[in-house]
Structures are given as C-alpha cells and as structure tokens.
Design an enzyme around this catalytic site. Structure first.
Site, mmCIF file in Angstrom:
data_model
loop_
_atom_site.group_PDB
_atom_site.id
_atom_site.type_symbol
_atom_site.label_atom_id
_atom_site.label_comp_id
_atom_site.label_asym_id
_atom_site.label_seq_id
_atom_site.Cartn_x
_atom_site.Cartn_y
_atom_site.Cartn_z
ATOM 1 N N LEU A 7 0.824 -1.216 0.000
ATOM 2 C CA LEU A 7 0.000 0.000 0.000
ATOM 3 C C LEU A 7 0.855 1.262 0.000
ATOM 4 C CD1 LEU A 7 -2.776 -0.967 2.593
ATOM 5 C CD2 LEU A 7 -2.945 -0.968 0.094
ATOM 6 N N GLY A 8 2.044 1.171 0.562
ATOM 7 C CA GLY A 8 2.903 2.338 0.638
ATOM 8 C C GLY A 8 4.252 1.970 1.213
ATOM 9 N N GLY A 50 8.025 3.861 3.063
ATOM 10 C CA GLY A 50 8.655 5.037 3.624
ATOM 11 C C GLY A 50 10.014 4.689 4.193
ATOM 12 N N GLY A 51 10.587 5.645 4.903
ATOM 13 C CA GLY A 51 11.923 5.451 5.445
ATOM 14 C C GLY A 51 12.003 4.403 6.529
ATOM 15 N N PHE A 52 10.888 4.073 7.171
ATOM 16 C CA PHE A 52 10.901 3.125 8.274
ATOM 17 C C PHE A 52 10.421 1.732 7.861
ATOM 18 C CE2 PHE A 52 10.477 7.218 10.442
ATOM 19 C CZ PHE A 52 11.613 7.153 11.232
ATOM 20 N N THR A 107 4.023 -0.608 4.131
ATOM 21 C CA THR A 107 2.669 -0.914 4.590
ATOM 22 C C THR A 107 2.024 -1.838 3.575
ATOM 23 O OG1 THR A 107 2.478 1.261 5.652
ATOM 24 C CG2 THR A 107 0.444 0.053 5.266
ATOM 25 N N LYS A 155 1.734 -3.005 9.048
ATOM 26 C CA LYS A 155 2.745 -1.954 8.940
ATOM 27 C C LYS A 155 4.073 -2.493 9.451
ATOM 28 C CE LYS A 155 -0.524 1.867 9.428
ATOM 29 N NZ LYS A 155 -0.859 3.109 10.154
ATOM 30 N N ASP A 214 0.727 14.102 12.773
ATOM 31 C CA ASP A 214 0.779 14.093 11.307
ATOM 32 C C ASP A 214 -0.624 14.108 10.698
ATOM 33 O OD1 ASP A 214 2.117 14.187 8.909
ATOM 34 O OD2 ASP A 214 2.458 12.027 8.772
#
Length: 418
Positions: free
Chosen positions: A16-17, A19-21, A24, A41, A139
């Site tokens: 789904l997505g 990022g830096g961590f 997902t 996640k 956020d």
C-alpha cells in the site's frame, strides 16, 4: 513480497505504501479466511545493535498498547495484532475501505462550509479522544484521513508515535556511539520532527508538539478543502507570520474566526483543546445572521491573470472587514494623548462639582451621619486612666441637702479639678 506469510498468519496481498521506516501492506488473515483484509505496517529498526533492539522492543510494545487503546474509537482503525519477526516489528490494524481526502483534493473537489464543519466535527472528536489518552497524532493531513465508503465519515490513520520512537532511538544510538569513541555528546545531535511540511506548526518542527499542534494541522486541512489550494500558495504576513487564506475561501465571519484561531502562528493564541473548537462550532448557530451568512461566489471575481480574488464592488459591514486587507492607520500624537486628556477633564469636572456641593452645605448631614457611624464602629480600647468621671445625681444632692448646682458652681468645680 506478494504472497509472503508473516507470523504464520498474515499473507501479503499487495504493497500500500513505503517510507523510510518500512512498508505498509494489505494482507489477508489466514486464521479468519472469511474475514476482511487487514493492514500490516512494517517498522525496520535503524540499527541492528543488540542494545538498540532491546530498547526498541520495549518501546514498540508500549506503543502497541497505546494504539490498541486508541483503536477503541469508532473513527480510528481497530488494533488487531503486533509481533516481531527477523528483528523487524509489525503492527496489524483494521483496513478502512474508503478514499483518502488527499485523493479527493487531487481530483479538484472542495468543501463548502457545511461540509467543512461536518468534517471538522469528525476529526475533532477523534483528536479529543486521542489527546485525553495522552497522545499527540503529529501528522494530521489529507492523506491520513480516509472517508469510509460505508457511512461517509472520516477515519484518522497513521499515528506518528511509533515513528517518533524510531527517531529517539536513532538519536540515543548516535550519542552512545559517539561517547564510546571518546567524543563529546555536545558535539552532535539529531533533531528530526514528525509531520508534513505545510501542516506542521513551528513548535512541532522544533521538537515541542502540543495538543494545539494537531488542531493547527486540522485547520490547515480544512482551509485547503475550502480554497482548493496548497498551504504554501496562500502566503503569510511577513510581520506576524499569520496565513493569508481568507480571500480565497467563501466562509461566514463566524467560521472564519474559528479557523483563524485554529491556525494562529503563536501557540498561545491558538485553541488549546479540540473540545474548545467543538464548543465554538456549536455556538455558530446562536450567532446573529451577519456572522453566519456565507458570501455568494458572485461577490468575488478572479482577475484575468488568476492572481487571486478581487471584489466586484465596495461592501460594508462585518463580512467586508474580513474580506478586505487590513488597513494600517497612522496614529498621531494627539490620538495617543486624547484618552488621557478626556480622563483629566472628566476628573476635574467631577472634583469641582463635589467641592461646590460641599461648600453650600448639602453634604453636611451625610458627613455627620458617616462620622457618627464610624465612631460607633471603632474598636473598644477600654478605660483611659487619664480621665476622671465624677457623677452627681439628684439623689446625691437630696442626701446632702444641697440645691442643684448652678453653672457658676460647675465652672468652679472644673477649675479645681484642673
């Protein structure tokens, strides 16, 4: 990664997505084959150091418990599970079937005022619950607000608390390694804030987020929906730092004042709690019509270059004062001294009246009555040894077979006593 089975339970359907961590995923719970999909996640630790992982594991477990408690709210994804696999951490939450507000804005759709107020009520009710549980989202933005297909309400996702722990752990590891090499811990620091540019207030960027930081981000999101513009397009006041968005939105005076207070640059002038904003939204219906009337779009025209809205003709009233740029008035020296002069003249007139009335005796009875009352109220100091009281009654005179003394006799007695 598609088809991978995590924790012998969650089979990955798609990404789904990322990022830096970590990433997902949309996944399927094989233990509940008839159940809906879920969101998994992944959080990759920034270091494989044993000490780091030990602390990260403890903090991750703490955050998982917090997210489990928050997931009890109807507009926050339900918490399902958390686990560790191959020194990576995973959270499993309910999949919200809907569309992000960011995608809605990208399609050019905007809020009108009633839609904006309904949206705010959803978001603020969630934030009120989150803040009362001691958590700051950090956020809030259109991409983290999903409008559910089932009922049209907005669900808040992607809390930044776990991300912040990652930053804190990275900072601690860096400082520890620096100290182990014999360096000074004051020589290096890692300061990273959670948030998204345009939606994050200055106090959060400096590492001091508050409840009002989430309120600020919510206000920015609403204003974006009303104006159809990105936050950086509005511009700001170079002196105060306040955002200049009002001329791009069709909002009533009352709602404009609420939004202005939500996004104040100075945190001290901003709403302190989500419940305060909800309370003011409830009061909108009780305001006079001039504060709740939404201006007609025809009263604002776009100039030929698209530089911004201009007014078709001069207007008057409270609404016009909100739509027109504030005019800076030059204050003269007399304007500054005028209030003092008025006070001085009024004081002189009142003083003259009181003295005149007292001089002709109109206040004498009131003054004597006041003095008598004060004498009665004074404290009892006992008998004064310097005073001698001599009492002669009619019975005393009859016993002494003496006549009633005359004024001359009394004068003689007083002279002897002196």
């Amino acid at each position: 990664m598609q088809g991978t089975l995590l924790n012998q339970r969650y089979r990955i359907i798609k990404i789904l997505g990322a990022g830096g961590f970590g990433q997902t995923y949309l996944a399927h719970d094989v233990q509940h084959p008839e159940g809906p999909p879920c969101v998994v996640k992944q959080f990759k630790p920034v270091s494989k150091d044993a000490t780091f992982l030990q602390v990260a594991r403890r903090l991750f477990d703490t955050e998982a418990k917090i997210l489990e408690r928050l997931g009890q709210h109807e507009l926050i994804p339900t918490f399902i599970d958390s686990f560790e696999e191959r020194e990576e951490f995973y959270l499993v939450q309910e999949f919200v079937d809907g569309r992000s507000l960011g995608d809605t804005f990208s399609d050019g759709l905007q809020f009108d005022e009633p839609q904006a107020i309904a949206f705010l009520r959803d978001v603020l009710s969630v934030l009120d619950f989150v803040h009362r549980n001691g958590v700051i989202h950090r956020d809030v933005k259109p991409e983290n607000l999903i409008q559910r297909h089932s009922d049209g309400r907005y669900v808040l996702i992607d809390f930044g608390a776990v991300k912040e722990r990652q930053y804190q752990l990275a900072n601690q590891t860096q400082m520890t390694n620096l100290a182990a090499r014999g360096g000074s811990q004051q020589q290096s620091s890692l300061t990273v804030g959670i948030g998204t540019e345009g939606y994050t207030p200055h106090e959060q960027l400096s590492g001091r987020p508050r409840h009002s930081s989430d309120i600020y981000a919510s206000g920015i999101t609403v204003i974006q929906g009303l104006t159809g513009m990105q936050p950086f397009e509005w511009g700001d006041d170079p002196d105060t730092g306040e955002l200049q968005w009002q001329s791009y939105a069709l909002t009533s005076v009352g709602f404009t004042l609420i939004l202005e207070t939500m996004v104040r640059f100075n945190v001290k002038h901003r709403y302190r709690s989500a419940s305060d904003v909800l309370s003011d939204l409830d009061k909108l219906a009780t305001l006079p019509e001039e504060y709740t009337t939404i201006p007609d779009a025809s009263s604002r025209l776009l100039d030929s270059e698209g530089a911004g809205p201009v007014q078709q003709q001069p207007e008057t009233g409270l609404l016009a004062s909100k739509m027109k740029p504030a005019q800076v008035k030059k204050s003269s020296r007399w304007a500054k001294l005028k209030p003092l002069a008025v006070i001085g003249v009024a004081t002189a007139i009142m003083g003259s009246l009181v003295l005149g009335v007292r001089q002709i005796g109109w206040l004498q009875s009131l003054e004597l009555a006041a003095y008598d009352r004060l004498v009665q109220l004074r404290s009892n100091f006992g008998i004064d040894s310097r005073l001698l009281v001599v009492e002669i009654t009619e019975r005393d005179l009859q016993a002494l077979q003496r006549p009633t003394p005359s004024d001359a006799d009394l004068t003689q007695v007083l002279q002897i006593l002196e």
